[in-house]
Write an enzyme that holds these catalytic residues in place. Structure first.
Site, PDB file in Angstrom:
ATOM      1  N   GLU A 289       6.942 -17.634 -37.657  1.00 30.62           N
ATOM      2  CA  GLU A 289       7.300 -16.977 -38.917  1.00 30.62           C
ATOM      3  C   GLU A 289       8.663 -17.499 -39.400  1.00 30.62           C
ATOM      4  O   GLU A 289       9.597 -17.618 -38.604  1.00 30.62           O
ATOM      5  CB  GLU A 289       7.364 -15.468 -38.659  1.00 30.62           C
ATOM      6  CG  GLU A 289       7.837 -14.635 -39.830  1.00 30.62           C
ATOM      7  CD  GLU A 289       8.103 -13.196 -39.428  1.00 30.62           C
ATOM      8  OE1 GLU A 289       8.124 -12.332 -40.309  1.00 30.62           O
ATOM      9  OE2 GLU A 289       8.295 -12.948 -38.219  1.00 30.62           O
ATOM     10  N   LYS A 350       1.669 -11.906 -45.934  1.00 35.13           N
ATOM     11  CA  LYS A 350       1.738 -10.736 -45.056  1.00 35.13           C
ATOM     12  C   LYS A 350       1.446  -9.468 -45.839  1.00 35.13           C
ATOM     13  O   LYS A 350       2.045  -9.209 -46.886  1.00 35.13           O
ATOM     14  CB  LYS A 350       3.135 -10.660 -44.425  1.00 35.13           C
ATOM     15  CG  LYS A 350       3.297  -9.585 -43.372  1.00 35.13           C
ATOM     16  CD  LYS A 350       4.699  -9.650 -42.772  1.00 35.13           C
ATOM     17  CE  LYS A 350       4.883  -8.630 -41.670  1.00 35.13           C
ATOM     18  NZ  LYS A 350       6.260  -8.679 -41.101  1.00 35.13           N
ATOM     19  N   CYS A 396       3.677 -11.738 -37.838  1.00 33.12           N
ATOM     20  CA  CYS A 396       4.574 -10.838 -37.117  1.00 33.12           C
ATOM     21  C   CYS A 396       3.898  -9.524 -36.737  1.00 33.12           C
ATOM     22  O   CYS A 396       2.871  -9.502 -36.084  1.00 33.12           O
ATOM     23  CB  CYS A 396       5.836 -10.607 -37.948  1.00 33.12           C
ATOM     24  SG  CYS A 396       7.178  -9.793 -37.052  1.00 33.12           S
TER      25      CYS A 396
END
Length: 518
Positions: A289, A350, A396
């Protein structure tokens, strides 16, 4: 109760000291049984919950310390503030369980309602389901492999229910046995026969669980197309360098060199001793990330993307964690899939943003997240990249959301998780995050490859068995041929409805009073 909550955090990763729950949860159960009103019970639950979450989220303060000169005033708030927000998720079941009569039924109602409210944390802000108690069973090694297999049927929330139930009843029965031997009055199980029944029931549940897990490990086999050879690149860049935009060119070159080395290893592993047909499998490399400062360069510079792929000869795709700016000028935390010629083959944004880190609730008056935070993506996706088994990208902490990590209408064959736990230092945080990765592999029956900036980069198969890891604070690459996916587990088919229905049924069983016979 505050201290009991703090001690309970020892059961969670990375300590996994489960016996402590046999002391702390019975203490809470006794208070709930004796509380004169629902308000007293709620306060006891709130204190227990505050101590529990403050202790198991202590590492959040590390993220603030990286920018302490700017956010020094915010240092006390991450762990204590989150604990304050999450404490009602224990206070509510503590109050609700009083609908059941005092005694074992009230304790049963509390275990069920704890699970239901714990599941409800997915609706808190953008969601914060960190550290369900079921994750305490994800003990590293073979023992954990066996203990977490029931997650394939009931998910981590189902594991949470049985952990809380076992701690309450088992702990109280054990303590009452010691009280009886010492000639002191018993609390929940005054009769020896009742304590024997609890012990026998616990032994039966554990035996069934372990047997079913062993059967699954022996009889369920991967099926269909095998996964790619995953090259996980761990640059080990200190977060201070990334935040301060220090040495961006050097960091970029570090990733290029590591990628080249990893691709060379992957090509040398064809065929792999454990996977003889690996010669026909694609190679995919993963960068973590927000891999390096100025990573938005990948969005704007075709030449930069071409350079990356030129350093990865033989790779069929590169999955790069990067920030990008959308057409409305909003930042997005994304994964870019690069084709061998450097073109962007797919973009994933995300969807679940970190509260107070990437996402700021609108009712917070203080400006905590720069520019009001990032924009969220639409949700779980499956990429169908040329020559590569369908993959589900995750950024994440999206991986902590049980039942929400996979597109149920287009299931992938493997999962790719890019993350950066460097914010939280060499603490419990990255290990707790890792347990979520492992549990998602079991719940979905999918192999998962995880690339982390400072560690821990790792790969699991669909049983949650570790295939390889690159430890915390190490610079290097991890090359892992991923196996095929397992047949779709029961939990992957029905999701969180299974543990929710289980908990609701138990709660109703505890609170509904049977009619008296004439």
């Amino acid at each position: 109760m505050l201290g009991m909550g703090v001690l309970s955090a020892l059961a969670l990763p990375p300590v996994h000291f489960l016996p402590i729950l046999l002391i702390t949860f019975p203490a809470l159960g006794r208070v709930l049984n004796r509380a004169p009103s629902w308000k007293n019970a709620a306060w006891a639950g709130a204190l227990f919950g505050f101590g529990f979450y403050a202790a198991n989220l202590y590492w959040l303060v590390n993220a603030v310390m990286i920018r302490a000169e700017e956010f020094w005033w915010f240092v006390p708030f991450p762990s204590l503030g989150c604990a304050l927000i999450l404490a009602p998720m224990v206070a509510a079941p503590a109050a609700l369980c009083r609908l059941a009569p005092a005694g074992p039924r009230r304790i049963l109602a509390f275990a069920a309602s704890w699970t239901l409210f714990d599941m409800g944390r997915v609706f808190l802000f953008s969601g914060f389901t960190w550290n369900p108690l079921g994750s305490s069973l994800a003990i590293p090694g073979v023992v954990g492999d066996v203990l977490i297999q029931p997650a394939a049927w009931i998910g981590v929330d189902g594991l949470t229910f049985f952990v809380v139930l076992g701690a309450l009843f088992g702990g109280e029965a054990l303590q009452d046995a010691f009280r009886a031997r010492a000639g002191r009055p018993c609390q929940l199980f005054p009769r020896h026969a009742d304590r024997i029944r609890v012990a026998a029931s616990a032994a039966l549940v554990i035996s069934i669980s372990v047997t079913a897990s062993m059967v699954r490990l022996k009889t369920v086999h991967p099926a269909g197309e095998q996964g790619p050879i995953a090259v996980l690149v761990q640059g080990n860049v200190p977060e201070t360098e990334k935040v301060g935009h220090l040495n961006p060119r050097d960091i970029f070159m570090r990733y290029l060199h590591l990628t080249a080395d990893g691709i060379l290893q992957a090509r040398d592993q064809r065929p792999h001793p454990a996977f003889p047909d690996a010669i026909n499998r694609p190679i995919v490399f993963l960068w973590p990330e927000t891999s390096f400062p100025g990573s938005m360069l990948l969005q704007d510079s075709p030449r930069a993307r071409q350079i990356i792929m030129e350093w990865a000869p033989g790779a069929d795709a590169g999955l790069i964690g990067a920030l990008r700016v959308d057409e409305n000028g909003r930042y997005r935390n994304s994964v870019l899939a690069l084709a061998p010629n450097g073109d962007i083959a797919a973009v994933y944004d995300k969807a679940r943003l970190v509260p107070f880190g990437e996402y700021q609730p609108p009712f917070i008056p203080l400006q905590i997240v720069p520019q009001g935070g990032m924009a969220a993506g639409p949700g779980a996706q499956t990429w169908h990249l040329p020559g590569i088994p369908p993959v589900g990208p995750l950024v994440c902490y999206e991986v902590i959301f049980s039942g929400l990590t996979v597109d149920e209408h287009d299931r992938p064959r493997w999962l790719a998780n890019v993350t950066n736990d460097g914010w939280f230092g060499d603490s419990a945080g990255p290990r707790q995050h890792l347990s979520s990765v492992r549990l998602r592999a079991v719940e979905e029956g999918l192999p998962i490859a995880r690339a982390a900036n400072t560690g821990i980069s790792i790969a699991y198969d669909g049983f949650g068995h570790e295939l390889g890891r690159l430890g915390w604070g190490k610079t290097g690459t991890l090359v892992v041929p991923l196996p095929a996916a397992l047949p779709t587990p029961l939990f992957a088919q029905y999701g969180r409805s299974l543990p929710a229905l289980l908990s609701l049924a138990v709660f109703l069983l505890a609170v509904v009073r049977p009619g008296r016979k004439r």
